[in-house]
Scaffold this motif. Sequence first.
Motif, PDB file in Angstrom:
ATOM      1  N   LEU A 257      60.667 -51.852  71.108  1.00  0.00           N
ATOM      2  CA  LEU A 257      61.427 -53.100  71.190  1.00  0.00           C
ATOM      3  C   LEU A 257      60.809 -54.060  72.204  1.00  0.00           C
ATOM      4  O   LEU A 257      60.870 -55.282  72.022  1.00  0.00           O
ATOM      5  N   GLY A 258      60.204 -53.519  73.271  1.00  0.00           N
ATOM      6  CA  GLY A 258      59.484 -54.388  74.201  1.00  0.00           C
ATOM      7  C   GLY A 258      58.288 -55.046  73.544  1.00  0.00           C
ATOM      8  O   GLY A 258      58.011 -56.240  73.769  1.00  0.00           O
ATOM      9  N   SER A 259      57.581 -54.290  72.696  1.00  0.00           N
ATOM     10  CA  SER A 259      56.461 -54.876  71.953  1.00  0.00           C
ATOM     11  C   SER A 259      56.951 -55.908  70.945  1.00  0.00           C
ATOM     12  O   SER A 259      56.331 -56.967  70.762  1.00  0.00           O
ATOM     13  N   ALA A 260      58.075 -55.604  70.284  1.00  0.00           N
ATOM     14  CA  ALA A 260      58.647 -56.583  69.351  1.00  0.00           C
ATOM     15  C   ALA A 260      59.023 -57.867  70.080  1.00  0.00           C
ATOM     16  O   ALA A 260      58.863 -58.972  69.543  1.00  0.00           O
ATOM     17  N   ASP A 261      59.507 -57.736  71.318  1.00  0.00           N
ATOM     18  CA  ASP A 261      59.819 -58.907  72.129  1.00  0.00           C
ATOM     19  C   ASP A 261      58.566 -59.753  72.360  1.00  0.00           C
ATOM     20  O   ASP A 261      58.606 -60.984  72.232  1.00  0.00           O
ATOM     21  N   CYS A 262      57.459 -59.097  72.668  1.00  0.00           N
ATOM     22  CA  CYS A 262      56.197 -59.820  72.880  1.00  0.00           C
ATOM     23  C   CYS A 262      55.722 -60.497  71.596  1.00  0.00           C
ATOM     24  O   CYS A 262      55.254 -61.649  71.620  1.00  0.00           O
ATOM     25  N   PHE A 263      55.832 -59.801  70.469  1.00  0.00           N
ATOM     26  CA  PHE A 263      55.391 -60.390  69.202  1.00  0.00           C
ATOM     27  C   PHE A 263      56.288 -61.562  68.800  1.00  0.00           C
ATOM     28  O   PHE A 263      55.808 -62.543  68.205  1.00  0.00           O
ATOM     29  N   LEU A 264      57.577 -61.478  69.106  1.00  0.00           N
ATOM     30  CA  LEU A 264      58.472 -62.595  68.799  1.00  0.00           C
ATOM     31  C   LEU A 264      58.104 -63.832  69.606  1.00  0.00           C
ATOM     32  O   LEU A 264      58.226 -64.960  69.115  1.00  0.00           O
ATOM     33  N   LEU A 265      57.661 -63.630  70.831  1.00  0.00           N
ATOM     34  CA  LEU A 265      57.210 -64.774  71.629  1.00  0.00           C
ATOM     35  C   LEU A 265      55.983 -65.426  71.001  1.00  0.00           C
ATOM     36  O   LEU A 265      55.805 -66.646  71.082  1.00  0.00           O
TER      37      LEU A 265
ATOM     38  N   MET B 147      57.356 -67.529  68.178  1.00  0.00           N
ATOM     39  CA  MET B 147      57.963 -68.748  68.706  1.00  0.00           C
ATOM     40  C   MET B 147      56.896 -69.752  69.143  1.00  0.00           C
ATOM     41  O   MET B 147      57.070 -70.968  68.995  1.00  0.00           O
ATOM     42  N   ALA B 148      55.792 -69.263  69.693  1.00  0.00           N
ATOM     43  CA  ALA B 148      54.690 -70.167  70.045  1.00  0.00           C
ATOM     44  C   ALA B 148      54.098 -70.811  68.790  1.00  0.00           C
ATOM     45  O   ALA B 148      53.759 -72.008  68.790  1.00  0.00           O
ATOM     46  N   TYR B 149      53.972 -70.034  67.725  1.00  0.00           N
ATOM     47  CA  TYR B 149      53.470 -70.596  66.468  1.00  0.00           C
ATOM     48  C   TYR B 149      54.434 -71.644  65.919  1.00  0.00           C
ATOM     49  O   TYR B 149      54.011 -72.693  65.405  1.00  0.00           O
ATOM     50  N   ASP B 150      55.738 -71.384  66.050  1.00  0.00           N
ATOM     51  CA  ASP B 150      56.738 -72.358  65.610  1.00  0.00           C
ATOM     52  C   ASP B 150      56.587 -73.676  66.368  1.00  0.00           C
ATOM     53  O   ASP B 150      56.639 -74.761  65.773  1.00  0.00           O
TER      54      ASP B 150
ATOM     55  N   ILE C 113      49.870 -56.371  74.335  1.00  0.00           N
ATOM     56  CA  ILE C 113      50.161 -57.355  75.390  1.00  0.00           C
ATOM     57  C   ILE C 113      49.071 -58.423  75.470  1.00  0.00           C
ATOM     58  O   ILE C 113      49.355 -59.626  75.361  1.00  0.00           O
ATOM     59  N   ALA C 114      47.822 -57.998  75.685  1.00  0.00           N
ATOM     60  CA  ALA C 114      46.756 -58.961  75.926  1.00  0.00           C
ATOM     61  C   ALA C 114      46.451 -59.805  74.693  1.00  0.00           C
ATOM     62  O   ALA C 114      46.278 -61.027  74.791  1.00  0.00           O
ATOM     63  N   VAL C 115      46.389 -59.172  73.523  1.00  0.00           N
ATOM     64  CA  VAL C 115      46.067 -59.925  72.304  1.00  0.00           C
ATOM     65  C   VAL C 115      47.146 -60.952  71.983  1.00  0.00           C
ATOM     66  O   VAL C 115      46.833 -62.134  71.731  1.00  0.00           O
ATOM     67  N   PRO C 116      48.447 -60.591  71.978  1.00  0.00           N
ATOM     68  CA  PRO C 116      49.467 -61.633  71.751  1.00  0.00           C
ATOM     69  C   PRO C 116      49.426 -62.746  72.788  1.00  0.00           C
ATOM     70  O   PRO C 116      49.636 -63.922  72.447  1.00  0.00           O
ATOM     71  N   PHE C 117      49.162 -62.401  74.045  1.00  0.00           N
ATOM     72  CA  PHE C 117      49.110 -63.446  75.072  1.00  0.00           C
ATOM     73  C   PHE C 117      47.958 -64.408  74.805  1.00  0.00           C
ATOM     74  O   PHE C 117      48.104 -65.625  75.001  1.00  0.00           O
ATOM     75  N   CYS C 118      46.824 -63.898  74.359  1.00  0.00           N
ATOM     76  CA  CYS C 118      45.698 -64.782  74.027  1.00  0.00           C
ATOM     77  C   CYS C 118      46.052 -65.704  72.864  1.00  0.00           C
ATOM     78  O   CYS C 118      45.662 -66.884  72.850  1.00  0.00           O
ATOM     79  N   VAL C 119      46.791 -65.177  71.892  1.00  0.00           N
ATOM     80  CA  VAL C 119      47.206 -66.018  70.762  1.00  0.00           C
ATOM     81  C   VAL C 119      48.138 -67.128  71.252  1.00  0.00           C
ATOM     82  O   VAL C 119      48.022 -68.298  70.852  1.00  0.00           O
ATOM     83  N   ILE C 120      49.073 -66.779  72.153  1.00  0.00           N
ATOM     84  CA  ILE C 120      49.992 -67.782  72.702  1.00  0.00           C
ATOM     85  C   ILE C 120      49.227 -68.827  73.504  1.00  0.00           C
ATOM     86  O   ILE C 120      49.483 -70.040  73.384  1.00  0.00           O
TER      87      ILE C 120
END
Length: 337
Positions: A107-115, A118-121, A207-214
């Motif tokens: 669920l913590g990872s899902a939280d990161c992916f949801l962010l 939201m950045a894509y939105d 963590i790192a890959v989603p943050f780079c996308v954001i």
Amino acid sequence: MPGGNGSVWVEFVFLAYPCRPELRALSFLGVGLLYALTVGGHVLVVAAIQADARLHTPMYCLLGSLSGVEVCYTATVVPHMLANLLQPQKTISLPSCATQMAFFIGLGSADCFLLVVMAYDRYVAICHPLRYPLIMTLTLCVRLVVASTLIGLVLSSQLVAFIFSLPFCQARGIEHFFCDVPPVMRLVCANSHSHERSVLAAATLAIAVPFCVIATSYGFIVAAVAKLRSAGGRRRAFSTCCSHLAVVLLQYGCCALTYLRPDSGCSPGQGQLISLVYTLGTPLLNPLIYTLRNSEVKGAIGRVLPRSCLRQGRARPIGKGLAPPHANPGAPKIPLG
């Protein structure tokens, strides 16, 4: 689970809880209050979004989904922490520890992916405003929320299966409040460096890959906003993204300090403090950050609260000597929103 000397044991013991009864009582009150405020804040945000038809848009759908995930995320560990503060034996079985870790990390990872979603939105809304209604539909938002949750749970299940397939030493004390990856990995007694690298690779993926996308999406957003001629337009665009960016920095900063640095660089006490921040602090602050900077959500919450209070008032039994609500026809009616 075989121990280091071939023995078999079936429980872990948490060592981070205070020993003195008065400290346990204060900790229980503090954690319980923070947990109640966290759940209440997120439930209020979800109720406001559901009750107001004007908020049935992709952006608020994602915001409500984030609140729902964070309620489940905190529920995986905080109730067990509260129970441990009240009982003398702070133990957990191996299957329960693996289950708690799987849902907490998932669920913590899902939280990161949801962010990331939201950045894509925000990227589509600012960089492609004319195509936004065609790209970001409610159907797509629901699919992205489900995909984020499933990917997080799949990654966590694989990570937990890998960790609990390793041989553990006979020492079974976890220097933590719950079953998190770093303190449990300290109990692995076979070639720990190679196993730490495997865990680091999984953490980098989550963590790192989603943050780079954001970060990339916000690079495009800043470039698009800088081209706007209107100062008011630039101000509104940055205001829309500031709340999301604050949540991103808080969430990913705590996760990076916990999972993206070597175990030798963090003492158990520091790890426990950081874990409390992203387990209790971040979920508590997220609804405050979003609502304080969003007039539409604040307005929806303001309309939901009077209705709830009114229903509770009508549900109360009429006491002796008190007139029912309809006894005075000339009394002014209470507005519903």
